[in-house]
Design a protein around this motif. Structure first.
Motif, short mmCIF file in Angstrom:
data_model
loop_
_atom_site.label_atom_id
_atom_site.label_comp_id
_atom_site.label_asym_id
_atom_site.label_seq_id
_atom_site.Cartn_x
_atom_site.Cartn_y
_atom_site.Cartn_z
N HIS B 45 0.83 -1.20 0.00
CA HIS B 45 0.00 0.00 0.00
C HIS B 45 0.87 1.26 0.00
O HIS B 45 1.84 1.36 0.75
N LEU B 46 0.51 2.20 -0.87
CA LEU B 46 1.27 3.46 -0.95
C LEU B 46 0.52 4.60 -0.29
O LEU B 46 1.07 5.31 0.54
N ILE B 47 -0.72 4.78 -0.70
CA ILE B 47 -1.43 5.97 -0.25
C ILE B 47 -2.93 5.76 -0.44
O ILE B 47 -3.36 5.06 -1.36
N LEU B 48 -3.70 6.33 0.45
CA LEU B 48 -5.16 6.29 0.37
C LEU B 48 -5.66 7.72 0.34
O LEU B 48 -5.24 8.55 1.15
N GLU B 53 -11.24 14.40 -0.43
CA GLU B 53 -9.92 15.01 -0.57
C GLU B 53 -9.59 15.18 -2.05
O GLU B 53 -10.02 14.39 -2.88
N ARG B 54 -8.81 16.19 -2.34
CA ARG B 54 -8.45 16.44 -3.74
C ARG B 54 -7.00 16.10 -4.02
O ARG B 54 -6.63 15.79 -5.16
N GLU B 55 -6.16 16.19 -3.00
CA GLU B 55 -4.74 15.95 -3.20
C GLU B 55 -4.15 15.43 -1.90
O GLU B 55 -4.56 15.81 -0.81
N LYS B 56 -3.15 14.55 -2.07
CA LYS B 56 -2.48 14.02 -0.90
C LYS B 56 -1.03 13.75 -1.25
O LYS B 56 -0.72 13.34 -2.37
N THR B 64 -3.71 12.82 -6.74
CA THR B 64 -4.86 13.71 -6.89
C THR B 64 -6.10 12.88 -7.16
O THR B 64 -6.02 11.76 -7.68
N LEU B 65 -7.22 13.45 -6.82
CA LEU B 65 -8.50 12.77 -7.04
C LEU B 65 -9.51 13.79 -7.56
O LEU B 65 -9.69 14.84 -6.94
N ASP B 66 -10.13 13.47 -8.66
CA ASP B 66 -11.18 14.31 -9.23
C ASP B 66 -12.45 13.46 -9.33
O ASP B 66 -12.60 12.68 -10.27
N THR B 67 -13.31 13.59 -8.36
CA THR B 67 -14.50 12.73 -8.32
C THR B 67 -15.49 13.11 -9.42
O THR B 67 -16.28 12.27 -9.84
N SER B 68 -15.43 14.35 -9.91
CA SER B 68 -16.35 14.74 -11.00
C SER B 68 -15.97 14.04 -12.29
O SER B 68 -16.83 13.70 -13.11
N LYS B 69 -14.69 13.79 -12.46
CA LYS B 69 -14.21 13.08 -13.65
C LYS B 69 -13.97 11.61 -13.38
O LYS B 69 -13.59 10.86 -14.28
N LYS B 70 -14.16 11.22 -12.14
CA LYS B 70 -13.91 9.84 -11.74
C LYS B 70 -12.50 9.42 -12.16
O LYS B 70 -12.30 8.41 -12.89
N SER B 71 -11.54 10.20 -11.73
CA SER B 71 -10.16 9.88 -12.10
C SER B 71 -9.21 10.28 -10.99
O SER B 71 -9.50 11.16 -10.17
N SER B 72 -8.07 9.63 -10.99
CA SER B 72 -7.02 9.91 -10.03
C SER B 72 -5.68 9.82 -10.74
O SER B 72 -5.56 9.14 -11.77
N SER B 73 -4.70 10.52 -10.22
CA SER B 73 -3.36 10.39 -10.78
C SER B 73 -2.35 10.20 -9.66
O SER B 73 -2.54 10.70 -8.54
#
Lengths: 117, 108
Positions: B45-48, B53-56, B64-73
């Motif tokens: 596990h790296l990160i949750l 949240e938008r960035e961690k 990063t997490l963009d729930t409107s686009k259903k995507s993470s990087s």
């Protein structure tokens, strides 16, 4: 200390045989899992147990039977092995709620590479 | 198709460069996790990141997490040869569902 351990690490066997893979976790987690990772590295959940109770059973042939003698152990028994069962099997554990809800991080074992000839 | 699809499937960079991997998913989530798998090993596990949240950040990792686009990087900065591994995103829908991974190769 190993958090999640699996035995054996490698398992080579003939078609039609029955084999077992053992898993133990010393993290005090309530939930344990079995995953199958195919040659393309796709990881698919097979089973999940919470406090020795089965909570997830994906569409897995009934030749696969998990057994949880206590919440620290989740073993996987496979009957009548087939060529398509060749894969790497991972055990994992986490501290999760039993039904739904956010999932916490999972701790994985080192994997068991099963080869069916 | 699978929940949690990573892009690209494979990425090869030079040591010191940054590596960015993307993950798209289909359903609503409570959180999204990133894992690393070294060859022949189990996942680590790296990160949750939670859905609110938008960035961690964690060391050289930035998610990063963009729930409107259903995507993470997942961004790995100043990559090292030891970062060579497969990277998976996992979403809870509600069970943890893994994507097919991005194979990252960092050349020394």
């Amino acid at each position: 200390d190993t958090a999640v351990s699996q035995t054996p690490k490698y398992l080579v066997t003939q078609m039609g045989n029955d084999k077992s893979i053992k898993c133990e976790q010393n993290l005090g987690h309530d939930t344990m899992y079995w995953y199958k990772q195919d040659s393309k590295k796709f990881l698919k959940i097979m089973f999940s147990y919470n406090n020795k109770e089965l909570i997830i059973n994906e569409t897995v042939p009934n030749r696969f039977s998990p057994k949880s003698p206590d919440k620290a152990h989740l073993n996987l028994h496979i009957n009548s092995l087939e060529l398509g069962d060749s894969a790497v099997y991972f055990c994992a554990s986490s501290q999760d709620v039993p039904s739904g809800g956010a999932r916490n991080e999972q701790f994985f074992g080192p994997g068991t590479r099963l080869t069916v000839l | 198709s699978q929940q949690g699809e990573e892009d690209p499937q494979a990425l090869s960079i030079q040591e010191g460069e940054n590596a960015t991997m993307n993950c798209s998913y289909k359903t609503s989530i409570n959180n999204l996790q990133w894992y690393r798998q070294n060859s022949g090993r189990g996942l680590v596990h790296l990160i949750l990141i939670r859905s609110n949240e938008r960035e961690k950040h964690s060391g050289r990792l930035r998610v990063t997490l963009d729930t409107s686009k259903k995507s993470s990087s997942l961004l790995i900065t100043a990559s090292r040869a030891a970062d060579t591994a497969s990277y998976f995103c996992a979403t809870d829908d509600p069970r943890l569902t893994f994507g097919e991974g991005t194979q990252l190769t960092v050349n020394p």
